[in-house]
Design a protein around this motif. Structure first.
Motif, PDB file in Angstrom:
ATOM      1  N   VAL C  12       0.848  -1.194   0.000  1.00  0.00           N
ATOM      2  CA  VAL C  12       0.000   0.000   0.000  1.00  0.00           C
ATOM      3  C   VAL C  12       0.880   1.239   0.000  1.00  0.00           C
ATOM      4  O   VAL C  12       2.091   1.160   0.256  1.00  0.00           O
ATOM      5  CB  VAL C  12      -0.946   0.047   1.233  1.00  0.00           C
ATOM      6  CG1 VAL C  12      -1.939  -1.095   1.207  1.00  0.00           C
ATOM      7  CG2 VAL C  12      -0.164   0.056   2.526  1.00  0.00           C
ATOM      8  N   ARG C  13       0.303   2.386  -0.270  1.00  0.00           N
ATOM      9  CA  ARG C  13       1.026   3.648  -0.213  1.00  0.00           C
ATOM     10  C   ARG C  13       0.732   4.320   1.118  1.00  0.00           C
ATOM     11  O   ARG C  13      -0.359   4.131   1.667  1.00  0.00           O
ATOM     12  CB  ARG C  13       0.566   4.574  -1.351  1.00  0.00           C
ATOM     13  CG  ARG C  13       0.953   4.068  -2.697  1.00  0.00           C
ATOM     14  CD  ARG C  13       0.528   5.046  -3.786  1.00  0.00           C
ATOM     15  NE  ARG C  13       1.180   4.702  -5.029  1.00  0.00           N
ATOM     16  CZ  ARG C  13       2.451   5.028  -5.315  1.00  0.00           C
ATOM     17  NH1 ARG C  13       3.174   5.739  -4.466  1.00  0.00           N
ATOM     18  NH2 ARG C  13       2.989   4.660  -6.457  1.00  0.00           N
ATOM     19  N   ALA C  14       1.664   5.092   1.581  1.00  0.00           N
ATOM     20  CA  ALA C  14       1.457   5.836   2.816  1.00  0.00           C
ATOM     21  C   ALA C  14       0.217   6.717   2.644  1.00  0.00           C
ATOM     22  O   ALA C  14       0.038   7.340   1.599  1.00  0.00           O
ATOM     23  CB  ALA C  14       2.681   6.691   3.125  1.00  0.00           C
ATOM     24  N   ALA C  79      -2.403   3.673   6.772  1.00  0.00           N
ATOM     25  CA  ALA C  79      -1.034   3.208   6.524  1.00  0.00           C
ATOM     26  C   ALA C  79      -0.066   4.370   6.731  1.00  0.00           C
ATOM     27  O   ALA C  79      -0.137   5.364   6.023  1.00  0.00           O
ATOM     28  CB  ALA C  79      -0.926   2.665   5.107  1.00  0.00           C
ATOM     29  N   ARG C  80       0.808   4.256   7.758  1.00  0.00           N
ATOM     30  CA  ARG C  80       1.770   5.331   8.025  1.00  0.00           C
ATOM     31  C   ARG C  80       3.192   4.847   7.792  1.00  0.00           C
ATOM     32  O   ARG C  80       4.049   5.573   7.349  1.00  0.00           O
ATOM     33  CB  ARG C  80       1.579   5.868   9.431  1.00  0.00           C
ATOM     34  CG  ARG C  80       0.273   6.701   9.536  1.00  0.00           C
ATOM     35  CD  ARG C  80      -0.035   7.207  10.921  1.00  0.00           C
ATOM     36  NE  ARG C  80      -0.798   6.221  11.667  1.00  0.00           N
ATOM     37  CZ  ARG C  80      -1.766   6.517  12.543  1.00  0.00           C
ATOM     38  NH1 ARG C  80      -2.080   7.765  12.804  1.00  0.00           N
ATOM     39  NH2 ARG C  80      -2.402   5.561  13.172  1.00  0.00           N
ATOM     40  N   ILE C 103       3.054  -5.683   6.464  1.00  0.00           N
ATOM     41  CA  ILE C 103       2.533  -4.811   5.409  1.00  0.00           C
ATOM     42  C   ILE C 103       3.597  -3.801   5.013  1.00  0.00           C
ATOM     43  O   ILE C 103       4.197  -3.157   5.870  1.00  0.00           O
ATOM     44  CB  ILE C 103       1.199  -4.153   5.828  1.00  0.00           C
ATOM     45  CG1 ILE C 103       0.674  -3.261   4.718  1.00  0.00           C
ATOM     46  CG2 ILE C 103       1.320  -3.355   7.111  1.00  0.00           C
ATOM     47  CD1 ILE C 103      -0.801  -3.000   4.866  1.00  0.00           C
ATOM     48  N   GLU C 104       3.836  -3.757   3.721  1.00  0.00           N
ATOM     49  CA  GLU C 104       4.869  -2.861   3.209  1.00  0.00           C
ATOM     50  C   GLU C 104       4.206  -1.564   2.756  1.00  0.00           C
ATOM     51  O   GLU C 104       3.322  -1.577   1.902  1.00  0.00           O
ATOM     52  CB  GLU C 104       5.571  -3.543   2.024  1.00  0.00           C
ATOM     53  CG  GLU C 104       6.517  -2.644   1.305  1.00  0.00           C
ATOM     54  CD  GLU C 104       7.914  -3.244   1.211  1.00  0.00           C
ATOM     55  OE1 GLU C 104       8.068  -4.433   1.542  1.00  0.00           O
ATOM     56  OE2 GLU C 104       8.819  -2.504   0.822  1.00  0.00           O
ATOM     57  N   VAL C 105       4.630  -0.468   3.355  1.00  0.00           N
ATOM     58  CA  VAL C 105       4.042   0.821   3.006  1.00  0.00           C
ATOM     59  C   VAL C 105       5.055   1.634   2.205  1.00  0.00           C
ATOM     60  O   VAL C 105       6.147   1.919   2.679  1.00  0.00           O
ATOM     61  CB  VAL C 105       3.616   1.597   4.273  1.00  0.00           C
ATOM     62  CG1 VAL C 105       3.068   2.965   3.907  1.00  0.00           C
ATOM     63  CG2 VAL C 105       2.588   0.806   5.056  1.00  0.00           C
ATOM     64  N   GLU C 106       4.708   1.957   0.961  1.00  0.00           N
ATOM     65  CA  GLU C 106       5.597   2.756   0.106  1.00  0.00           C
ATOM     66  C   GLU C 106       5.331   4.236   0.345  1.00  0.00           C
ATOM     67  O   GLU C 106       4.185   4.629   0.542  1.00  0.00           O
ATOM     68  CB  GLU C 106       5.322   2.432  -1.366  1.00  0.00           C
ATOM     69  CG  GLU C 106       5.645   0.999  -1.717  1.00  0.00           C
ATOM     70  CD  GLU C 106       5.097   0.604  -3.077  1.00  0.00           C
ATOM     71  OE1 GLU C 106       4.223   1.326  -3.593  1.00  0.00           O
ATOM     72  OE2 GLU C 106       5.528  -0.427  -3.582  1.00  0.00           O
ATOM     73  N   ALA C 107       6.392   4.992   0.296  1.00  0.00           N
ATOM     74  CA  ALA C 107       6.258   6.429   0.534  1.00  0.00           C
ATOM     75  C   ALA C 107       5.433   7.089  -0.561  1.00  0.00           C
ATOM     76  O   ALA C 107       5.429   6.641  -1.687  1.00  0.00           O
ATOM     77  CB  ALA C 107       7.636   7.072   0.590  1.00  0.00           C
TER      78      ALA C 107
END
Ligand SMILES: Cc1cc2nc3c(=O)[nH]c(=O)nc-3n(C[C@H](O)[C@H](O)[C@H](O)COP(=O)(O)OP(=O)(O)OC[C@H]3O[C@@H](n4cnc5c(N)ncnc54)[C@H](O)[C@@H]3O)c2cc1C
Lengths: 429, 173, 107
Positions: C12-14, C79-80, C103-107
């Motif tokens: 997901v994206r931040a 998502a932070r 969970i991988e959060v992309e900037a």
């Protein structure tokens, strides 16, 4: 083609016609000679078709010719096939032959119908032979839409049986169930409405769990991944599962499992929006529609089911064709053998009225579905239906209630057995 | 006790207000609609009302209750009381952010269904779960905001066949 | 207890809202039910579901017997940063089962 086919044949009629034309006195001759009786053809020898054919012949006698076209040499009833899966009946008990219909004077043609030529009013068989009709009663049942479940196919059904058409699939599911270990996990996929036998999947779950428990495998788990948020006789089943096989059956609606995305026969798993559910046995009941013969003849709506005029189950698309049983959209009536037979009687009487100028009784449709929750615990739901606002609607209904005394539940099982004996006698006896 | 089930109910439309509002009329209605089965056990509903009132009092702790700011979504008709989906939502943020939710079923043998403590999720509240209902009734959600306000929402649910895994009444007290 | 089921989007994206849906197959035996022998089936429920992200509590649910069998909970969080979401189920008697998802959060 078998010996039961009777020599009323189209050829004889045509020869007669040509001869009369040749003499140029057709009208006079036709009146003088005995005219050939009108031809009623029934396509499909299941619950709907067999009852329609026999009703037409019993009431119509020599005044009509009745032909039944059926692909299979014998009929395995889907009804009571759950009993077979649970070991309460044998395959022989639910397999029936067509000799009784031939004995009635019905021409039984064993062959696959390939097309209906509605313009010529004839059925074309795979052998190339054509069978003309004055009225067609179409009762071909359902087609399973394997492809509607991504990853599922006819080939996959050999690994993940559906057993929703009785026969080898029933035997396969039964043997797979027998082979499971004491803590096996089973996953069952149940389709969206409408489909054949609305309470059937839940009865099957109850009886599979019963079989597992009765054979020392109470540690097994059956998870139902349903395409629906609610289902037929839901509270009765949920209560029954808990009472007879506590903790063994779990039912999940799409709002919980997140929707069925695909099945994978190679890994015996089902992917849903929530997770991957794998099992030692996966059974997939795919979505359904009317059998291809009806759809190809242009008698179905875009949703894949055949509309009917409620008074006589006549097709609004072709007044020479009546569609009965699972293939038809019979308003509030469920797709059951009981309903198909009831529709078969109504259609047969309507056809006789058309062809012979008989009176037209007001149609009455009935249904009762019995389901086993355990071998001595039966429940039922049923209704009387009539024509209402252009459709078929419930006039009066009844349904079993949770918490009924055991004797009443036992009585429902007896009723189910009596019904099975009665309907198979009406179809084949 | 066997064969005598609190769970069995016919389709009875729940009243729009939970106990505490015109309960005697509602109680009378229920008796009339359910017939002898319910009449034979008149104490149940009254005791349930007391349990419900005390649950509400416990949660509110004397604070005023606001009827806006909180939403409870549920199907108006549930085929079976074994598993009924409910969703609680609130648009509140900052001091209006919901930090605690309690779900109550006034006419269940056990009134309290669940208590949810909500951490810093960073989004407005949207919480779904599945409950058991013994019969038709109006389910109530209470919520507490970060600022200490109490919110209330209700949803009337008609249960066609009550079910629930509750066969036995609670012993009084 | 069975293995809890949990699914999160993989990437997901931040700033995205991440839906969390968690299911545990469990009978939630109410203690108010009669068994086949006519006796009371003892209570055995999951009484707590605790969801946390990197140790920070996101949601704690205290369940009563009025929660349906196979307890299911659905909520969402913002998502932070990347991290692990943990859901712990506690049953009467204290037995626990947990499930985790990274969970991988992309900037
Ligand atoms: C597991 C299970 C349990 C069930 N239990 C019950 C129950 O307890 N009670 C109940 O009332 N109902 C029950 N049903 C439902 C019942 O089996 C069906 O509703 C019923 O069989 C429908 O009858 P039908 O005549 O429409 O179709 P079918 O019975 O399917 O008959 C159709 C016939 O047409 C033939 N056919 C199709 N196409 C062609 C063609 N092109 N050429 C030649 N022949 C063709 C087929 O070979 C078949 O014999 C159950 C179903 C299932 C799956």
């Amino acid at each position: 083609m078998t010996a039961t086919r009777q020599p009323f044949t189209a050829t004889r009629r045509r020869v007669l016609g040509l001869a009369m034309l040749a003499t140029g006195v057709m009208a006079v001759s036709a009146r003088g000679a005995t005219p050939a009786p009108p031809r009623i053809v029934v396509l499909g020898g299941g619950a709907g078709g067999a009852v329609a054919a026999r009703t037409a012949k019993r009431l119509g006698g020599e005044a009509v010719s009745v032909t039944l076209v059926e692909a299979a040499p014998s009929y395995v009833t889907c009804f009571f096939s759950n009993w077979v899966i649970a070991g309460l009946r044998a395959m022989e008990d639910i397999t029936h032959g067509y000799a009784g219909l031939a004995a009635d004077g019905i021409a039984v043609v064993h062959g696959r119908a390939e097309a209906i030529d509605r313009d010529a009013r004839a059925i074309r068989l795979a052998t190339g032979e054509t069978i003309p009709y004055d009225r067609l009663i179409l009762a071909p049942g359902i087609a399973l839409r394997h492809e509607a479940v991504p990853g599922y196919s006819e080939a996959a059904a050999l690994t993940m049986p559906h057993a929703w058409k009785a026969g080898p699939q029933t035997t396969l599911l039964r043997s797979r169930l027998e082979a499971l270990g004491p803590t096996a996990s089973i996953v069952m996929l149940v389709p969206p409405n409408p489909y054949r036998c609305p309470p059937g999947p839940y009865e099957r779950a109850a009886l599979m769990a019963h079989r597992l428990k009765a054979t020392g495998r109470a540690g097994a788990r059956l998870t139902i991944l349903d395409a629906k948020e609610t289902f037929s006789k839901q509270a009765l089943f949920q209560e029954g599962w808990e009472r007879h096989t506590p903790g063994m059956v779990q039912w999940l609606p799409p709002s919980v499992h997140g929707g069925i995305l695909s099945v994978d026969p190679a890994t015996n798993s089902v992917e849903t929006g929530l997770d991957v559910f794998s099992g030692d046995l996966i059974t997939v009941i795919p979505p359904q529609q009317a059998a291809p013969i009806a759809v190809d003849a242009g008698l179905a709506d875009p949703d894949g089911w055949c509309p009917v005029v409620p008074a006589a189950m006549r097709s609004p698309m072709d007044s020479f064709v009546h569609v009965i049983g699972d293939a038809a959209k019979a308003g509030e009536m469920p797709k059951s053998a009981f309903a198909a037979a009831s529709q078969g009687r109504v259609a047969a009487v309507a056809v006789l009225a058309d062809l012979l100028g008989w009176p037209r009784p007001e149609p009455r449709y009935f249904n009762t579905c019995w389901s086993l929750i355990a071998p001595d615990d039966g429940v039922k739901v049923g209704a009387l239906y009539g024509e209402k606002a252009g459709g078929i609607a419930t006039v009066k209904g009844f349904v079993s209630q949770p918490g009924e005394p055991a004797a009443e539940r036992r009585r429902a099982v007896d009723e189910a057995e009596n019904w099975y004996a009665a309907i198979t006698a009406e179809m084949f006896g | 006790m066997r064969g005598y089930r609190l769970c069995v109910s016919r389709l009875v439309r729940p009243s729009t207000a939970a106990p505490g509002h015109g309960q005697s009329r509602r109680h009378f209605l229920r008796l009339a609609l359910l017939g002898p089965a319910a009449a034979a056990w008149p104490g149940v509903s009254l005791a349930a009302t007391e349990r419900f009132d005390s649950e509400v009092a416990l949660f509110t702790a004397g604070r005023p209750v606001r009827a806006d700011g909180l939403n409870l979504e549920a199907p108006p008709v549930a085929e079976s009381g074994y598993s009924v989906p409910v969703t609680v939502t609130s648009a509140g943020t900052g001091p209006d952010r919901v930090v605690r939710v309690r779900l109550l079923a006034p006419d269940n043998p056990l009134v309290r269904l669940a208590t949810v403590t909500v951490g810093d999720t960073g989004v407005p509240l949207r919480l779904s779960t599945r409950i058991r209902l013994a019969r038709s009734q109006t389910v109530v959600a209470l919520a507490e905001t970060a600022g200490g306000q109490v919110l209330r929402a209700e949803a009337a649910i008609a249960v066609v066949v009550g079910g629930c895994g509750f066969d036995l009444p609670l012993e009084p007290g | 207890m069975e293995r809890p089921r949990l699914r999160l989007p993989e990437r997901v994206r931040a700033g995205d809202v991440v839906p969390v849906r968690a299911l545990l197959m469990h009978p939630m035996e109410s203690g108010l039910r009669l068994g086949p022998d006519g006796g009371r089936v003892p209570r055995r429920i999951v009484y707590r579901i605790a969801c946390s992200f990197e140790g920070e509590p996101l949601l704690v649910m205290d369940l009563e017997p009025g929660i349906a069998a196979n307890p299911y909970v659905e909520f969402a969080f913002l998502a932070r940063r990347s991290g692990t979401l943990t859901v712990v189920y506690t049953e009467d008697g204290g037995a626990e089962t947990a499930v985790e998802a990274f969970i991988e959060v992309e900037a």
